[in-house]
Write a protein that holds these residues in place. Structure first.
Motif, short mmCIF file in Angstrom:
data_model
loop_
_atom_site.label_atom_id
_atom_site.label_comp_id
_atom_site.label_asym_id
_atom_site.label_seq_id
_atom_site.Cartn_x
_atom_site.Cartn_y
_atom_site.Cartn_z
N ASP A 1 0.82 -1.22 0.00
CA ASP A 1 0.00 0.00 0.00
C ASP A 1 0.85 1.26 0.00
OD1 ASP A 1 -2.47 -1.38 0.09
OD2 ASP A 1 -2.24 -1.68 2.25
N GLY A 2 2.15 1.11 -0.09
CA GLY A 2 3.02 2.27 -0.08
C GLY A 2 3.36 2.77 1.30
N GLU A 3 2.98 2.03 2.33
CA GLU A 3 3.27 2.45 3.70
C GLU A 3 4.73 2.17 4.05
OE1 GLU A 3 1.59 4.13 5.68
OE2 GLU A 3 -0.50 3.96 5.04
N TRP A 4 5.37 3.14 4.70
CA TRP A 4 6.73 2.96 5.18
C TRP A 4 6.67 2.44 6.62
CZ3 TRP A 4 9.77 8.10 3.84
CH2 TRP A 4 9.60 8.40 2.48
N ALA A 5 7.54 1.52 6.93
CA ALA A 5 7.63 1.06 8.32
C ALA A 5 8.20 2.18 9.20
CB ALA A 5 8.51 -0.17 8.41
N VAL A 6 7.81 2.15 10.46
CA VAL A 6 8.36 3.07 11.46
C VAL A 6 9.28 2.27 12.38
CG1 VAL A 6 7.85 4.59 13.41
CG2 VAL A 6 6.38 4.62 11.38
N VAL A 7 10.49 2.79 12.59
CA VAL A 7 11.46 2.15 13.47
C VAL A 7 11.68 3.06 14.67
CG1 VAL A 7 13.85 1.36 13.71
CG2 VAL A 7 12.59 0.92 11.59
N THR A 8 11.59 2.49 15.87
CA THR A 8 11.82 3.27 17.08
C THR A 8 12.91 2.60 17.91
OG1 THR A 8 10.11 2.06 18.32
CG2 THR A 8 9.42 4.05 17.15
N TRP A 9 13.63 3.41 18.65
CA TRP A 9 14.67 2.89 19.55
C TRP A 9 14.85 3.86 20.70
CZ3 TRP A 9 19.53 4.25 21.44
CH2 TRP A 9 20.26 3.21 22.04
N ALA A 10 14.93 3.32 21.91
CA ALA A 10 15.14 4.14 23.10
C ALA A 10 16.44 3.71 23.78
CB ALA A 10 13.97 4.01 24.06
N GLY A 11 17.12 4.66 24.38
CA GLY A 11 18.43 4.40 24.95
C GLY A 11 18.44 3.39 26.07
N TRP A 12 17.31 3.20 26.74
CA TRP A 12 17.29 2.27 27.89
C TRP A 12 16.84 0.86 27.50
CZ3 TRP A 12 14.12 6.53 27.28
CH2 TRP A 12 12.80 6.27 26.97
N TRP A 13 16.52 0.64 26.22
CA TRP A 13 16.08 -0.70 25.82
C TRP A 13 17.22 -1.70 25.85
CZ3 TRP A 13 12.72 0.63 20.92
CH2 TRP A 13 11.52 1.23 21.34
N GLY A 14 18.34 -1.30 25.24
CA GLY A 14 19.48 -2.21 25.20
C GLY A 14 19.31 -3.35 24.21
N ASP A 15 18.32 -3.25 23.31
CA ASP A 15 18.15 -4.32 22.33
C ASP A 15 17.90 -3.70 20.97
OD1 ASP A 15 15.63 -3.32 22.61
OD2 ASP A 15 14.71 -5.16 23.35
N SER A 16 17.47 -4.53 20.02
CA SER A 16 17.29 -4.07 18.65
C SER A 16 16.14 -3.08 18.55
CB SER A 16 17.02 -5.27 17.73
OG SER A 16 18.10 -6.16 17.75
N PRO A 17 16.13 -2.26 17.50
CA PRO A 17 15.02 -1.33 17.29
C PRO A 17 13.70 -2.09 17.14
CG PRO A 17 16.87 -0.80 15.86
CD PRO A 17 17.18 -2.11 16.48
N ARG A 18 12.62 -1.40 17.39
CA ARG A 18 11.29 -1.99 17.25
C ARG A 18 10.65 -1.46 15.97
NH1 ARG A 18 9.48 -1.30 23.63
NH2 ARG A 18 11.22 -2.55 24.45
N ARG A 19 9.94 -2.32 15.30
CA ARG A 19 9.37 -1.99 13.99
C ARG A 19 7.85 -1.95 14.06
NH1 ARG A 19 7.05 -4.62 9.76
NH2 ARG A 19 7.53 -3.90 7.65
N HIS A 20 7.27 -0.95 13.42
CA HIS A 20 5.83 -0.85 13.25
C HIS A 20 5.56 -0.85 11.74
CE1 HIS A 20 5.53 0.46 17.50
NE2 HIS A 20 6.69 1.01 17.23
N ALA A 21 4.51 -1.52 11.31
CA ALA A 21 4.27 -1.70 9.88
C ALA A 21 4.00 -0.39 9.15
CB ALA A 21 3.11 -2.67 9.66
N SER A 22 3.49 0.62 9.85
CA SER A 22 3.14 1.89 9.21
C SER A 22 3.08 2.97 10.28
CB SER A 22 1.78 1.78 8.50
OG SER A 22 0.74 1.59 9.46
N PHE A 23 2.94 4.22 9.83
CA PHE A 23 2.78 5.31 10.78
C PHE A 23 1.49 5.15 11.57
CE2 PHE A 23 1.31 9.59 11.90
CZ PHE A 23 2.38 10.02 12.66
N LEU A 24 0.44 4.68 10.92
CA LEU A 24 -0.82 4.45 11.63
C LEU A 24 -0.62 3.44 12.75
CD1 LEU A 24 -3.86 4.53 12.13
CD2 LEU A 24 -4.16 2.96 10.19
#
Length: 665
Positions: free
Chosen positions: A150-173
C-alpha cells in the motif's frame, strides 16, 4: 481505498486528546503548551494544507507514505506521543536522519550473513526520515526502503534504555495506535490519590476482558487470547493475569507472572505453584527474584512461596484440589506414576467439567503443572485440548479427538531417532501379570542400592521416588567411588506396559558383553512369563547387535543374539520372531530393529510409553548385574576413586593391586 487512507484520523486523535486531558492530575500540566492542550482538549497542531505537504515532499525528494500524509491533513505534528516522545514532527520538522544519532555504528556488528530485515535495521539510521523532535532518548524514523504493497513505510523506534534491537511498526498508523496503547498502559498504573483513569476506551476494554473470560471458560481460548492481548497492551487490569493462564497451558513460560492475581490469596493455591516451578526450573536465578515477582504479596504468601520452592525442588510438592476434580487428580497421579500417561490424561479431561474455579478470574486448573508426577503430562496438544474443554460452570461444544496427544502403540517407536538423537542403545524387561512395584523383587539383589523412596514390597529392594531418567542417573552416581568392568547393574525405570504387563527400561545401558551376558528373563519369570530385549543396532561404537530372550516359570524358553553379522540361537523360536526373517543378507539394521520391535509387540501384546520414558518422571531401581562374575583367568578392572587422589585397581592373582605399583600398569 486502503484501510490506512480510510482511517478516521480526526476521531482517533480527538479521543486520545480528551483521554489525556481527563487523566491529568492537579498540577501535572506544567508547561504552557500542556496547559493550553488540556484546556483545548487537543494534543495536535493545526492541519497542514495540501500545498504545505507538497512543499515538504519536494524538500525531502520523496512522496510521504499514505497514513502519515493523512495524519498531517488533520494535525501538522503531535504532542505526547506515548511515554517518551513529547513532540512528533510535522511538515516543517521532519528531516532525513543521516545518522545524526551515531547509532549506525552501534549496529555495525551485524555481518554480511544476516537476514535482509536485520540489515535494514542497521542501515535505517543513515536513510530514515526522523520524526522525533522532542523526546527522552527516543528515536522515531520512517524507513523509505521498508515499504508494503500500500506504499506504507515502516516506522522504526529505539530508546536508549532498551538495550536491544530497534522496534518496527508496519506503518505510521500502527505506530500511532501503539503510542495510544502505551499512553493507556502508563496511565492505567496510577498511584493512590491520582484521578481514576476511566473513559469510553477503558470501559470498552474492561467489557472485552469479561467477554474473553467467559469465552475462555467455554473453550474458545483462541478468541479469548486475542481479546486479552489487546486489553493487556492497553494496561487493563486482569488482562495479563488471565492471558498468562492461557499462555502457561500452551507451554509458554517467558515473562509469565500472572500479575496481580498470583498475590491474591484466592488464586495463590493454583497460580503460585506454576510460577514457583518455573523459577525452580532455572537454577541460575537467584531466589530473591522470586520475591520480586511476588511484589505486593503479604509476608505469609511470600513465606508460602519459599516453602513451596523447597518442595518443588525436592520433588515432594503434591497438587491436591478439593472436590470431585481433586479425587480425579489422585487417580490420575496413580496412573501417571506407573507410566500410564494416556489414561492419566483422560482421567483429568473426563473430570474437567467438574472443576470449580477459585474465583471469577480463574480460567483453568494450573497447580498440577508443579506436581512432579502430573506436570509431565502437559504437551502443547494436551494444553490446547484442556483449554478447548468447557469448564467452570460454562457450557459449550466439547473438543473432538486431538491429534498427537496419545502415545504410539507398541514398541516400534524405539527405532525412531529421538529429538536429541541419543537413543542408539536400550534394553528392557517385560514381565506378565505382575505390578511394577514387584519388579525389584524379581530383578534386584536383596541389598540393592537405594536412592530414595519407599515403594518396595516386603522390606526388600525399594523403588526410588519418581524422577526424570537424567536425574535418576545423576543421583545414582553422586558419591559413587567404585566402578567395575564386569559389574553391569542397570538403572531401570518401571511402569505398566499395556494390558497385563509391566516393564523395566534402561535408557543408557553399558556396552554389550556377549560372552559374559546373562539374560535376566529366567530370574524374572517365576510363575509367569518374562521377555528381555537389548538393542544396539544403531550404537555409535562397537558392533551392532540385538538380543531377545523369553522365559517362563524360571526357565528360558528361547533366545537369539545377532552380533558380528551372525545369529546365535537356542530353544524353539516362534516363526514370527525367527531372526532369519530380519537379518538376511544386506539387511538394514534400522529397518530390522523396527520390524523386530513390531513383531515382539504383536507376539506378546505389550507396549512401552514413549511420553513417560522420554519426558516423564518414573520410579527407578538398580537391577542385579546383567553379566556373570568373571571366571578364573578372566581379567577385569575396578576403578576406585578417592579424594583428592584417584586409585585405579586391577586384579592380580585374585587380589587388587594399585595401578601405580611396580609391574602393574
Amino acid at each position: 481505498m486502503t484501510e490506512t487512507t480510510a482511517f478516521d484520523w480526526r476521531s482517533f486523535l480527538l479521543k486520545w486528546s480528551g483521554e489525556w486531558a481527563d487523566s491529568l492530575g492537579e498540577g501535572e500540566a506544567r508547561s504552557e503548551e500542556q496547559k493550553a492542550a488540556r484546556l483545548a482538549r487537543w494534543l495536535g497542531l493545526p492541519p497542514a494544507p495540501e500545498e504545505r505537504i507538497a512543499a515538504m515532499e519536494e524538500r525531502l525528494g520523496r512522496r510521504m507514505p499514505p497514513s502519515y500524509r493523512e495524519f498531517l491533513k488533520v494535525s501538522d505534528g503531535w504532542r505526547e506521543a506515548g511515554g517518551s516522545v513529547s513532540l512528533l514532527a510535522g511538515t516543517a520538522d521532519a528531516h532525513w536522519h543521516e545518522d545524526e544519532s551515531g547509532l549506525a555504528e552501534n549496529f555495525a556488528y551485524l555481518d554480511e550473513d544476516i537476514e535482509p530485515g536485520e540489515r535494514r535495521q542497521a542501515d535505517v539510521w543513515r536513510r530514515g526520515l526522523r520524526l522525533d523532535v522532542e523526546s527522552d532518548m527516543t528515536y522515531v524514523l520512517l524507513d523509505p526502503e521498508d515499504v508494503d504493497e500500500d506504499g506504507e513505510w515502516a516506522v522504526v523506534t529505539w530508546a536508549g534504555w532498551w538495550g536491544d534491537s530497534p522496534r518496527r511498526h508496519a506503518s505510521f498508523l500502527e505506530f500511532m495506535r501503539d503510542m495510544h496503547r502505551q499512553f493507556h498502559s502508563l496511565r492505567a498504573r496510577r498511584s493512590d490519590g491520582e484521578p481514576v483513569f476511566a473513559n469510553d476506551t477503558t470501559h470498552e476494554l474492561d467489557a472485552l476482558v469479561e467477554q474473553a473470560r467467559l469465552k475462555a471458560l467455554r473453550g474458545d481460548w483462541e478468541e479469548a487470547g486475542k481479546a486479552l492481548d489487546e486489553a493487556k497492551e492497553y494496561g487493563r487490569p486482569r488482562a495479563a493475569g488471565l492471558r498468562d493462564q492461557i499462555r502457561r497451558l500452551l507451554g509458554q513460560t517467558y515473562m509469565m507472572y500472572f500479575e496481580d492475581l498470583v498475590t491474591d490469596a484466592r488464586y495463590a493455591p493454583e497460580l503460585l505453584p506454576p510460577l514457583v516451578a518455573e523459577h525452580a526450573a532455572h537454577s541460575y536465578r537467584a531466589d530473591s527474584t522470586l520475591e520480586f515477582q511476588l511484589r505486593g504479596a503479604d509476608d505469609e504468601l511470600v513465606a508460602s512461596a519459599y516453602a513451596m520452592l523447597g518442595d518443588v525442588r525436592n520433588g515432594t510438592y503434591r497438587y491436591t484440589p478439593a472436590g470431585p476434580f481433586g479425587e480425579a487428580v489422585e487417580r490420575a497421579r496413580e496412573l501417571a506414576r506407573w507410566a500410564d500417561t494416556d489414561a492419566a490424561w483422560r482421567t483429568l479431561m473426563d473430570a474437567l467439567p467438574l472443576w470449580e474455579p477459585l474465583g471469577p478470574d480463574h480460567l483453568a486448573p494450573l497447580g498440577w503443572l508443579a506436581d512432579p508426577v502430573l506436570g509431565q503430562l502437559l504437551t502443547p496438544e494436551r494444553g490446547r485440548e484442556l483449554l478447548s474443554t468447557p469448564r467452570g460452570g460454562q457450557t459449550g461444544a466439547a473438543p473432538g479427538p486431538v491429534a498427537g496427544t496419545d502415545d504410539p502403540a507398541g514398541l516400534a517407536w524405539l527405532a525412531e531417532p529421538d529429538p536429541g538423537n541419543k537413543r542408539t542403545s536400550y534394553r528392557f524387561v517385560l514381565v506378565e501379570g505382575v505390578e511394577p512395584g514387584e519388579l525389584p523383587g524379581r530383578l534386584a539383589d536383596g541389598d540393592a542400592e537405594e536412592d530414595g523412596g519407599a515403594d518396595g514390597a516386603g522390606g526388600g529392594p525399594v523403588l526410588n521416588a519418581p524422577m526424570t531418567l537424567w536425574d535418576a542417573h545423576r543421583a545414582r552416581h553422586e558419591g559413587q567411588r567404585e566402578f567395575s568392568s564386569y559389574d553391569d547393574r542397570a538403572l531401570v525405570a518401571v511402569g505398566r506396559a499395556g494390558a497385563g504387563w509391566s516393564f523395566a527400561f534402561d535408557s543408557e545401558p553399558a556396552p554389550f558383553g556377549g560372552q559374559r551376558f546373562v539374560s535376566p528373563a529366567a530370574a524374572a519369570s517365576g510363575g509367569t512369563r518374562a521377555v528381555v530385549v537389548w538393542s544396539g543396532l544403531r550404537a555409535w561404537h562397537g558392533t551392532p547387535f540385538f538380543h531377545l530372550s523369553v522365559a517362563q516359570d524360571g526357565i528360558e524358553d528361547y533366545a537369539f543374539t545377532f552380533a558380528d553379522g551372525e545369529v546365535r540361537r537356542s530353544g524353539d523360536i516362534p516363526p514370527s520372531l525367527d531372526p532369519d526373517r530380519f537379518f538376511g543378507a544386506g539387511a538394514d539394521g534400522v529397518e530390522a530393529e523396527r520390524s523386530l520391535l513390531e513383531a515382539v509387540s504383536e507376539q506378546f501384546g505389550a507396549r512401552l510409553p514413549r511420553h513417560a520414558l522420554t519426558q516423564g518422571r518414573l520410579h527407578t531401581f538398580v537391577t542385579r548385574s546383567w553379566t556373570r562374575p568373571p571366571r578364573d583367568g578372566e581379567g577385569y578392572a575396578v576403578i576406585q576413586l578417592s579424594w583428592p587422589a584417584e586409585q585405579v585397581a586391577l586384579p592380580v592373582d585374585g587380589k587388587l593391586a594399585a595401578a601405580d605399583e611396580p609391574g602393574h600398569g
